[in-house]
Design an enzyme around this catalytic site. Structure first.
Site, PDB file in Angstrom:
ATOM      1  N   LYS A   1     -48.916 -74.631 106.799  1.00  0.00           N
ATOM      2  CA  LYS A   1     -48.687 -76.056 106.579  1.00  0.00           C
ATOM      3  C   LYS A   1     -47.548 -76.612 107.446  1.00  0.00           C
ATOM      4  O   LYS A   1     -46.640 -75.895 107.859  1.00  0.00           O
ATOM      5  CB  LYS A   1     -48.400 -76.314 105.098  1.00  0.00           C
TER       6      LYS A   1
ATOM      7  N   ARG B   1     -54.730 -70.708  98.952  1.00  0.00           N
ATOM      8  CA  ARG B   1     -55.742 -71.001  99.967  1.00  0.00           C
ATOM      9  C   ARG B   1     -55.165 -70.611 101.321  1.00  0.00           C
ATOM     10  O   ARG B   1     -54.198 -71.216 101.790  1.00  0.00           O
ATOM     11  CB  ARG B   1     -56.076 -72.487  99.901  1.00  0.00           C
TER      12      ARG B   1
END
Length: 286
Positions: free
Chosen positions: A222, A256
């Site tokens: 991210k 995830r």
């Protein structure tokens, strides 16, 4: 009773950490840059992730990067044949990642048993599709709209706002025929939030865990990890591992990720350290 996440094919025990392996079947993924686009390559990647220890394999056909929307029929052509083959061959539940009801409906027909909706069931048609398919749902918080660059970030207490949104979303879903046992809460790291807001959300992830549903953390590669370390997306595996262990120690259970091979032993070790329980001891010389 163990914390569980029911889906159309059964249930996942979420009292232990679980990995959702990401298959990007689109050509413009920010993380793998289309390396697994095309049915055969996407299926091969899904099978590889399952063999490496993914508890769920998730197939997506459209990037959330700031770009033009992909037509639903194009997205269906990318994901449906991949899901159909993985549902037969992978040996683990298969999920679809989409915010389009038509794509979700086609994916469920092809064999997806979990729906990850990055817009958090805000579309009534998506609610209908999820309820009719009796799928598990990843209900995701998102400030703004998919694929639209935010002009600014909301000046709010993000963890508190996410928790309020989740309580309201669980109530609306239940009223529409989607019980809480079928919902995992995704706090939406990176979705309409600044890096500092993402950091606050991850630091206080325990507040989301306290809602009593499995917490689904999309931590892999991210932007916040890049902002913290200065590393580009392809070089964020070590920060991703740190995020997985931190969040698991605070009660989040579903992660995830792109690199299951590396992160499976990371999560297993974090699991043992967080809970004092070991699923399997290995015989080693030293």
């Amino acid at each position: 009773m163990p914390l569980g996440w029911r889906h159309a094919g059964g249930a996942i025990d979420c009292s232990r950490g679980r990995l959702v392996g990401i298959v990007n079947a689109n050509p413009d993924s920010f993380s793998d840059e289309g390396a697994h686009a095309g049915t055969d390559r996407a299926v091969a990647q899904g099978l590889r992730l399952a063999a490496q220890g993914a508890d769920v394999v998730e197939v997506g056909g459209e990037s959330l990067r700031f770009s033009e929307h992909t037509p639903a029929e194009v997205e269906i052509a990318r994901v449906a044949p991949v899901i159909a083959r993985l549902a037969r061959e992978a040996g683990v539940p298969v999920a679809v990642d989409t915010f389009k009801p038509a794509v979700a409906e086609a994916a469920i027909a092809a064999g997806a048993v979990i729906l990850n909706d990055p817009t958090g069931l805000r579309d009534p048609d998506m609610v209908r599709v999820a309820a009719a398919g009796r799928v598990g749902v990843g209900m995701t918080h998102f400030f703004g709209d998919p694929k639209v660059r935010p002009a600014s970030f909301p000046d709010v207490d993000v963890p508190r706002t996410v928790c309020e949104w989740a309580r309201e979303g669980l109530a609306r879903a239940a009223a529409a025929g989607i019980p809480a046992e079928r919902i995992g809460i995704d706090p939406g790291v990176g979705l309409g939030k600044s890096p500092s807001q993402d950091l606050d959300l991850l630091h206080r992830i325990g507040e989301v865990v306290a809602l009593g549903r499995p917490v689904f953390v999309p931590i892999s590669n991210k932007k916040v990890l890049g902002a913290l370390t200065g590393r580009p997306a392809k070089s964020r595996l070590a920060p991703t591992a740190a995020g997985v262990v931190w969040c698991r120690a605070r009660g989040a259970t579903i992660f995830r990720v792109h690199n299951v091979k590396f992160l499976r032993p990371v999560l297993d070790t974090g699991e043992a350290l967080a809970t004092g329980r070991v699923e399997r001891w290995h015989d080693v010389v030293k």
